[in-house]
Design a protein around this motif. Structure first.
Motif, PDB file in Angstrom:
ATOM      1  N   PRO A 192     -68.831  67.329  97.095  1.00 38.27           N
ATOM      2  CA  PRO A 192     -68.002  67.432  95.884  1.00 38.27           C
ATOM      3  C   PRO A 192     -67.254  66.136  95.601  1.00 38.27           C
ATOM      4  CG  PRO A 192     -67.596  69.295  97.335  1.00 38.27           C
ATOM      5  CD  PRO A 192     -68.481  68.343  98.096  1.00 38.27           C
ATOM      6  N   THR A 193     -66.668  65.590  96.673  1.00 41.33           N
ATOM      7  CA  THR A 193     -65.912  64.358  96.544  1.00 41.33           C
ATOM      8  C   THR A 193     -66.799  63.223  96.040  1.00 41.33           C
ATOM      9  OG1 THR A 193     -64.672  65.112  98.425  1.00 41.33           O
ATOM     10  CG2 THR A 193     -64.381  62.830  97.807  1.00 41.33           C
ATOM     11  N   MET A 194     -68.015  63.179  96.582  1.00 43.68           N
ATOM     12  CA  MET A 194     -68.912  62.107  96.195  1.00 43.68           C
ATOM     13  C   MET A 194     -69.347  62.269  94.742  1.00 43.68           C
ATOM     14  SD  MET A 194     -72.427  60.946  98.016  1.00 43.68           S
ATOM     15  CE  MET A 194     -73.480  61.978  97.043  1.00 43.68           C
ATOM     16  N   GLY A 195     -69.713  63.509  94.384  1.00 41.23           N
ATOM     17  CA  GLY A 195     -70.137  63.762  93.010  1.00 41.23           C
ATOM     18  C   GLY A 195     -69.045  63.394  92.029  1.00 41.23           C
ATOM     19  N   PHE A 196     -67.835  63.820  92.329  1.00 41.48           N
ATOM     20  CA  PHE A 196     -66.743  63.506  91.434  1.00 41.48           C
ATOM     21  C   PHE A 196     -66.458  62.007  91.437  1.00 41.48           C
ATOM     22  CE2 PHE A 196     -62.379  62.714  90.308  1.00 41.48           C
ATOM     23  CZ  PHE A 196     -62.282  63.396  89.112  1.00 41.48           C
ATOM     24  N   GLY A 197     -66.559  61.387  92.613  1.00 42.52           N
ATOM     25  CA  GLY A 197     -66.300  59.949  92.719  1.00 42.52           C
ATOM     26  C   GLY A 197     -67.237  59.147  91.824  1.00 42.52           C
ATOM     27  N   VAL A 198     -68.495  59.561  91.802  1.00 43.65           N
ATOM     28  CA  VAL A 198     -69.473  58.883  90.949  1.00 43.65           C
ATOM     29  C   VAL A 198     -69.051  59.014  89.480  1.00 43.65           C
ATOM     30  CG1 VAL A 198     -71.845  59.021  90.097  1.00 43.65           C
ATOM     31  CG2 VAL A 198     -71.388  59.130  92.553  1.00 43.65           C
TER      32      VAL A 198
ATOM     33  N   GLY B 181     -72.039  56.612 107.173  1.00 42.71           N
ATOM     34  CA  GLY B 181     -72.719  56.036 106.022  1.00 42.71           C
ATOM     35  C   GLY B 181     -72.321  56.698 104.712  1.00 42.71           C
ATOM     36  N   MET B 182     -71.897  57.967 104.770  1.00 43.63           N
ATOM     37  CA  MET B 182     -71.407  58.643 103.571  1.00 43.63           C
ATOM     38  C   MET B 182     -69.953  58.300 103.306  1.00 43.63           C
ATOM     39  SD  MET B 182     -73.458  60.763 101.942  1.00 43.63           S
ATOM     40  CE  MET B 182     -72.570  62.194 101.321  1.00 43.63           C
ATOM     41  N   LEU B 183     -69.179  58.168 104.382  1.00 37.77           N
ATOM     42  CA  LEU B 183     -67.738  57.932 104.225  1.00 37.77           C
ATOM     43  C   LEU B 183     -67.465  56.538 103.687  1.00 37.77           C
ATOM     44  CD1 LEU B 183     -66.292  59.471 107.515  1.00 37.77           C
ATOM     45  CD2 LEU B 183     -65.887  60.289 105.198  1.00 37.77           C
ATOM     46  N   PHE B 184     -68.176  55.576 104.231  1.00 34.92           N
ATOM     47  CA  PHE B 184     -67.839  54.186 103.911  1.00 34.92           C
ATOM     48  C   PHE B 184     -67.891  53.887 102.410  1.00 34.92           C
ATOM     49  CE2 PHE B 184     -68.768  49.638 103.564  1.00 34.92           C
ATOM     50  CZ  PHE B 184     -67.645  49.121 104.207  1.00 34.92           C
ATOM     51  N   PRO B 185     -68.968  54.251 101.690  1.00 36.34           N
ATOM     52  CA  PRO B 185     -69.008  53.938 100.261  1.00 36.34           C
ATOM     53  C   PRO B 185     -67.901  54.638  99.473  1.00 36.34           C
ATOM     54  CG  PRO B 185     -71.162  54.643 101.033  1.00 36.34           C
ATOM     55  CD  PRO B 185     -70.198  54.937 102.129  1.00 36.34           C
ATOM     56  N   LEU B 186     -67.351  55.702 100.043  1.00 38.18           N
ATOM     57  CA  LEU B 186     -66.333  56.457  99.306  1.00 38.18           C
ATOM     58  C   LEU B 186     -64.938  55.871  99.465  1.00 38.18           C
ATOM     59  CD1 LEU B 186     -67.555  60.095 100.021  1.00 38.18           C
ATOM     60  CD2 LEU B 186     -67.838  58.764  97.932  1.00 38.18           C
ATOM     61  N   ILE B 187     -64.768  54.959 100.412  1.00 38.51           N
ATOM     62  CA  ILE B 187     -63.421  54.425 100.622  1.00 38.51           C
ATOM     63  C   ILE B 187     -63.320  52.960 100.235  1.00 38.51           C
ATOM     64  CG2 ILE B 187     -62.661  56.081 102.377  1.00 38.51           C
ATOM     65  CD1 ILE B 187     -63.535  54.070 104.512  1.00 38.51           C
TER      66      ILE B 187
ATOM     67  N   SER C 172     -60.121  54.078  95.075  1.00 39.91           N
ATOM     68  CA  SER C 172     -61.360  54.008  95.846  1.00 39.91           C
ATOM     69  C   SER C 172     -62.269  55.139  95.379  1.00 39.91           C
ATOM     70  CB  SER C 172     -61.076  54.181  97.340  1.00 39.91           C
ATOM     71  OG  SER C 172     -60.461  53.029  97.841  1.00 39.91           O
ATOM     72  N   ILE C 173     -63.591  54.935  95.495  1.00 40.43           N
ATOM     73  CA  ILE C 173     -64.528  55.816  94.798  1.00 40.43           C
ATOM     74  C   ILE C 173     -64.315  57.298  95.101  1.00 40.43           C
ATOM     75  CG2 ILE C 173     -66.988  56.395  94.543  1.00 40.43           C
ATOM     76  CD1 ILE C 173     -67.532  53.357  95.019  1.00 40.43           C
ATOM     77  N   GLY C 174     -64.140  57.630  96.372  1.00 40.21           N
ATOM     78  CA  GLY C 174     -64.130  59.053  96.699  1.00 40.21           C
ATOM     79  C   GLY C 174     -62.771  59.670  96.919  1.00 40.21           C
ATOM     80  N   GLU C 175     -61.703  58.896  96.827  1.00 41.89           N
ATOM     81  CA  GLU C 175     -60.446  59.430  97.332  1.00 41.89           C
ATOM     82  C   GLU C 175     -59.503  59.967  96.268  1.00 41.89           C
ATOM     83  OE1 GLU C 175     -58.956  55.985  99.369  1.00 41.89           O
ATOM     84  OE2 GLU C 175     -57.756  55.390  97.656  1.00 41.89           O
ATOM     85  N   THR C 176     -59.903  59.924  94.989  1.00 43.91           N
ATOM     86  CA  THR C 176     -58.905  60.258  93.955  1.00 43.91           C
ATOM     87  C   THR C 176     -58.719  61.761  93.756  1.00 43.91           C
ATOM     88  OG1 THR C 176     -60.548  60.086  92.205  1.00 43.91           O
ATOM     89  CG2 THR C 176     -59.267  58.105  92.705  1.00 43.91           C
ATOM     90  N   SER C 177     -59.786  62.548  93.904  1.00 41.96           N
ATOM     91  CA  SER C 177     -59.645  63.959  93.553  1.00 41.96           C
ATOM     92  C   SER C 177     -59.216  64.816  94.736  1.00 41.96           C
ATOM     93  CB  SER C 177     -60.962  64.501  93.004  1.00 41.96           C
ATOM     94  OG  SER C 177     -60.843  65.894  92.825  1.00 41.96           O
ATOM     95  N   VAL C 178     -57.934  65.199  94.723  1.00 40.56           N
ATOM     96  CA  VAL C 178     -57.428  66.060  95.797  1.00 40.56           C
ATOM     97  C   VAL C 178     -58.151  67.403  95.756  1.00 40.56           C
ATOM     98  CG1 VAL C 178     -55.391  67.271  96.644  1.00 40.56           C
ATOM     99  CG2 VAL C 178     -55.209  64.907  95.843  1.00 40.56           C
TER     100      VAL C 178
ATOM    101  N   GLY D 287     -53.181  58.013  96.508  1.00 44.70           N
ATOM    102  CA  GLY D 287     -53.915  57.152  97.433  1.00 44.70           C
ATOM    103  C   GLY D 287     -54.889  57.920  98.304  1.00 44.70           C
ATOM    104  N   GLY D 288     -55.150  57.381  99.488  1.00 48.46           N
ATOM    105  CA  GLY D 288     -56.175  57.968 100.347  1.00 48.46           C
ATOM    106  C   GLY D 288     -55.642  58.993 101.329  1.00 48.46           C
ATOM    107  N   PHE D 289     -54.413  59.476 101.128  1.00 50.05           N
ATOM    108  CA  PHE D 289     -53.800  60.347 102.132  1.00 50.05           C
ATOM    109  C   PHE D 289     -54.666  61.560 102.447  1.00 50.05           C
ATOM    110  CE2 PHE D 289     -50.989  63.430 104.003  1.00 50.05           C
ATOM    111  CZ  PHE D 289     -50.174  62.668 104.827  1.00 50.05           C
ATOM    112  N   MET D 290     -54.978  62.341 101.406  1.00 47.29           N
ATOM    113  CA  MET D 290     -55.739  63.567 101.651  1.00 47.29           C
ATOM    114  C   MET D 290     -57.139  63.255 102.182  1.00 47.29           C
ATOM    115  SD  MET D 290     -53.842  66.072 101.352  1.00 47.29           S
ATOM    116  CE  MET D 290     -54.860  67.523 101.277  1.00 47.29           C
ATOM    117  N   PHE D 291     -57.799  62.266 101.562  1.00 48.09           N
ATOM    118  CA  PHE D 291     -59.146  61.921 102.018  1.00 48.09           C
ATOM    119  C   PHE D 291     -59.114  61.534 103.496  1.00 48.09           C
ATOM    120  CE2 PHE D 291     -62.891  59.382 102.707  1.00 48.09           C
ATOM    121  CZ  PHE D 291     -63.870  60.030 101.980  1.00 48.09           C
ATOM    122  N   GLY D 292     -58.140  60.710 103.833  1.00 45.40           N
ATOM    123  CA  GLY D 292     -58.028  60.231 105.214  1.00 45.40           C
ATOM    124  C   GLY D 292     -57.821  61.357 106.205  1.00 45.40           C
TER     125      GLY D 292
END
Lengths: 451, 395
Positions: free
Chosen positions: B67-73, B135-141, B252-258, B316-321
């Motif tokens: 979900p995070t990735m889809g939304f990040g895109v 490999g999935m996490l890195f592009p999202l941050i 960052s690509i994947g971290e915006t949508s809580v 920021g990246g709090f929740m993603f992290g």
């Protein structure tokens, strides 16, 4: 006597298919019987017979090299047909071809009244001579105790809860007086005799309620003596407790009452591939073919296990149940390769974890195959092993400590409390054989302790 | 699927011992077992085994990230479209987003995968699934504007120095994806922070719409000066708790949508793959530290200290992290009590770093890496306490 209730809630319910029914059938006399020396823990067998020798029921077949008073007697009368060796000249089997008319060695008897006046040493002597000293196991190594050591307590276990083993209601049937006589024998050996049974076991709660000291609730390995001891003990001096299974205790009583070496044994045939799953009254050392009643052809590859599914010994249909074995399991020994199975919902994948949809079926029983279900990896610290460990070990830390060669730290972490139940090995997603690492380390400690 | 299996099986002879490509067996094994599950049976130990393996374990994390990735895109595309004053309908945003994200993802997997294969071949073990997650996490941050050579460099550092030099997945003590991110952050700060990196501007500079600032809420919050309030300035700039929750802003690509992160967290917790103790502990730590700042900071020229806990959790990246990085079982401590301590300290440190030190707005990354280092120590202390409680059983 006060009854103590122990609850072990860490272990998990495998919900395995293929349980034996409570039906009992008496098997016909087999053509041969065998003892399996390599399955008896921590003994170095020294043969007392050679191929072609004539033996009776109760003739010593081999003795423990380090203490030849500990002897293993023939469970049949006839001719020593074969002495089989495994790798590194490990003594694997002593096979006796049975006579039509069997004869037996006679031993000294004891009655309820003479028992009162018999001292501990004499009693131990009788048990050694009668070949049943090896029915006792001494913690922490679960080895046959040295006859000279005194023991802090003896735990008698009625319910071997490893899937699957004979039920107490079957092997106690008609033998309750002998069981009680057995308890009197034990009281001569140790001041404290604990009699432990599962809270599920209604039969013993009716029949021998006054003799029970511990009621144990929990799934396998809650009712294993090691788990009971760990949960029950209050000080380090209890670590050296002894244990004996109720069925062996009945043999002990039988030996002293009748003066004959007892060979009767109740076993089960179980496992999802087994054609008949029930209890059988048969004898020690019975061929597996006899237990399977000759039905040894299967339409798929199977594994034949002597003992339970966690700790049993792999053998085949031509093998025997040794002195340690009370069950035969037939499990499917192959698995279909599945396409992309790791992304599928997995409604048919039994797991301790909640990582498959199967977790929603709370009561379903599962037919396990012998599949490893994955490749071997390094430990990822998922801590599933710690979640199932019945004796509060953190198996992942213990494994890493032992692999680093630190046995002292390993003992501090609980290596000697380990009951070698195999649950940690079962749940590990990295497919690390934790139990094997613990068993080998315990074995080298045993050797160290002896020298 | 039988034809595919037959095709794969037919190739096996080249890879087994004595074959032309025997050194590449780990590669063959990985390709084979990704498509078809292993048929190996137990040899020693328990005769039966659990269905869970590390492939399943890791793929669940990947599913949680979807979900995070889809939304990040979508969001990366949307921000670019917004900045350029272009059409903001879903399709064009997604297409734009894919144009940004796919190259980053591909480079990550190609370069990171290369290192994984190299190490597996030389060490002679099977390729570990752990890289799927890294490999999935890195592009999202990383920021959407990151140059691809930096992606390659970052994931190489993460995989090689963060993991493989210590022996590979399971033996590393730092989170590999975060290690790569931190490496880039300190090596190329101009590409990894500031206001210009969070949105890829695809049109000429003079055509950028007037309202485009590019700053992340975290950067804005850190720069607010008294007597303005942070909430006031954020609201003025168009940020609200609601759009921080849904995630339609630059970052960052994947971290915006809580919201999407919470979906992932729900899957991780429901399957027991991610530790809820770490997640809850981190949230509690964050709330605790924010509240301490709110209550005890008094009149100050740093209004950021007065920002409430909810805003902090959303930014920021709090929740993603804390959901995807802190719960990495390898770099987190093992024991239940340690996980609470670890989580709490991550939350506390993340808030301290991001508020007190404006040079490092991404406090959560540093907090997690720092606690990764301390995880074995926490475990050691807790384990010794457990050991003391045992009745000694020694010879």
């Amino acid at each position: 006597m006060t009854m103590k209730k122990l609850t072990i809630d860490t272990a998990f319910d495998l919900r395995l298919q293929g349980a034996p029914s409570a039906d009992v059938e008496t098997l016909e006399k087999p053509k041969s019987v065998a003892l399996i020396p390599s399955s008896i823990p921590f003994i170095k067998p020294k043969l007392s017979v050679k191929e072609g020798d004539k033996v009776q029921i109760g003739t010593p077949l081999f003795v423990h090299k380090h203490d030849d008073r500990i002897q293993f007697l023939s469970p049949g009368s006839g001719v020593v047909e074969a002495i089989q060796y495994g790798p590194k000249r490990r003594l694997d089997a002593v096979v006796i071809c049975l006579d039509e008319q069997e004869t037996q060695v006679s031993f000294d008897k004891i009655t309820q009244t003479t028992l009162e006046t018999t001292d501990r040493e004499t009693l131990i002597g009788l048990l050694l001579k009668g070949g049943l000293w090896s029915s006792f196991r001494e913690f922490p190594f679960k080895k046959i105790p040295n006859p000279e050591t005194s023991c802090p307590s003896i735990y008698v276990t009625l319910d071997n809860d490893e899937p699957f083993h004979p039920e107490a209601s079957v092997y106690l049937d008609g033998r309750i007086d002998q069981f009680k006589f057995g308890l009197d024998i034990l009281k001569k050996l140790s001041k404290k005799v604990h009699v432990c049974s599962s809270t599920q076991n209604k039969y013993v709660q009716q029949k021998i309620a006054s003799n029970l000291t511990h009621r144990v609730s929990g799934n396998y390995p809650a009712n294993q003596a090691g788990t009971i001891l760990y949960t029950d003990k209050t000080k380090a001096s209890e670590n050296g407790a002894w244990t004996i299974s109720a069925q062996e205790l009945i043999r002990l009583a039988d030996l002293l009452q009748t003066g004959c070496y007892p060979i009767e044994r109740v076993v089960v045939a179980a496992g999802s591939s087994a054609k008949v799953r029930k209890h059988y009254t048969t004898r020690v050392g019975v061929p597996i073919q006899t237990v399977l009643k000759g039905q040894t052809e299967f339409d798929h590859p199977v594994r034949v296990v002597a003992g339970g599914v966690y700790t049993g010994r792999a053998t085949d249909v031509t093998g025997y149940l040794g002195s340690e074995d009370f069950a035969v399991h037939i499990l499917p020994n192959s698995i279909e390769s599945e396409f992309m199975s790791f992304v599928m919902p997995g409604a048919d994948k039994p797991s301790y974890s909640r990582a498959f949809v199967s977790t929603l079926f709370r009561t379903k029983k599962w037919a396990h195959t012998t599949a490893i279900n994955g490749g071997e990896r390094s430990c990822i610290a998922c801590t599933k092993c710690a979640d199932v460990c019945p004796v509060d070990i953190q198996p992942q830390f213990l494994m890493k400590t032992l692999e680093a060669g630190d046995v002292e730290d390993g003992m501090a972490l609980g290596l000697l409390d380990c009951v070698t139940c195999g649950l940690c090995t079962y749940v590990c997603p990295s497919k690390i054989d934790l139990d094997h690492i613990f068993t080998t380390n315990r074995a080298s400690l045993e050797q160290e302790a002896r020298s | 699927m039988k034809w595919l299996k037959d095709k794969l099986d037919a190739q096996e002879k080249h890879f087994v011992s004595g074959g032309k490509l025997e050194k590449l067996y780990p590669l063959f094994e990985a390709v084979h077992t990704i498509h078809f599950s292993t048929t190996a049976v137990t040899k020693i130990g328990a005769h039966i085994r659990d269905s869970l393996d590390t492939k399943r374990y890791m793929i669940i994390v990947v599913m949680a990230l979807l979900p995070t990735m889809g939304f990040g895109v979508y969001n990366a595309g949307l921000q670019t479209q917004l900045a350029g004053g272009l059409s903001t309908d879903t399709l064009s945003s997604v297409l734009q987003g894919l144009k940004i994200f796919l190259p980053i993802l591909l480079v990550t997997f190609a370069v990171g995968g290369f290192w994984e294969v190299i190490f597996a071949v030389f060490r002679g073990h099977e390729i570990n699934e752990g890289f799927l997650v890294s490999g999935m996490l890195f592009p999202l941050i990383v920021p959407p504007t990151i140059p691809l050579w930096q992606v390659a460099l970052g994931i190489s550092f993460g995989v090689v120095v963060g993991k493989e030099v210590f022996g590979g997945t399971g033996r590393n003590f730092l989170n590999p994806a975060l290690t790569g991110r931190a490496f880039l952050f300190f090596s190329y700060p101009a590409y990894m922070s500031g206001d210009a990196v969070w949105t890829l501007v695809s049109v000429a500079k003079d055509r950028v719409v007037d309202t485009f600032s590019g700053a992340t809420p975290l950067a804005i919050a850190a720069q607010v000066e008294a007597p303005n309030s942070v909430v006031g300035v954020l609201t003025e700039q168009g940020f609200s708790l609601s759009n921080l929750f849904w995630g339609t802003y630059a970052g960052s690509i994947g971290e915006t949508s809580v919201f999407c992160i919470l979906l992932g967290a729900a899957l991780l917790i429901a399957t027991g793959i991610g530790s809820w103790r770490v997640m809850v502990g981190s949230v509690l730590g964050g709330v605790l530290m924010t509240t301490v700042f709110n209550v005890f900071s008094g009149p100050t020229n740093l209004p950021f200290l007065h920002l409430g806990p909810l805003w902090h959790l959303m930014m920021g990246g709090f929740m993603f992290g804390i959901v995807f990085m802190a719960t990495d079982p390898v770099s987190a401590p093992d024991l239940k009590a340690s996980k609470w301590v670890y989580g709490l300290l991550i939350g506390i440190l993340a808030i301290i770093i991001r508020t007190i030190n404006p040079a490092y707005p991404e406090g959560v990354m540093l907090a997690i890496l720092l606690m990764n280092v301390f995880a074995p120590l926490i475990d050691h202390v807790v384990l010794q306490r457990k050991v003391k409680k045992r009745i000694p059983n020694v010879i």
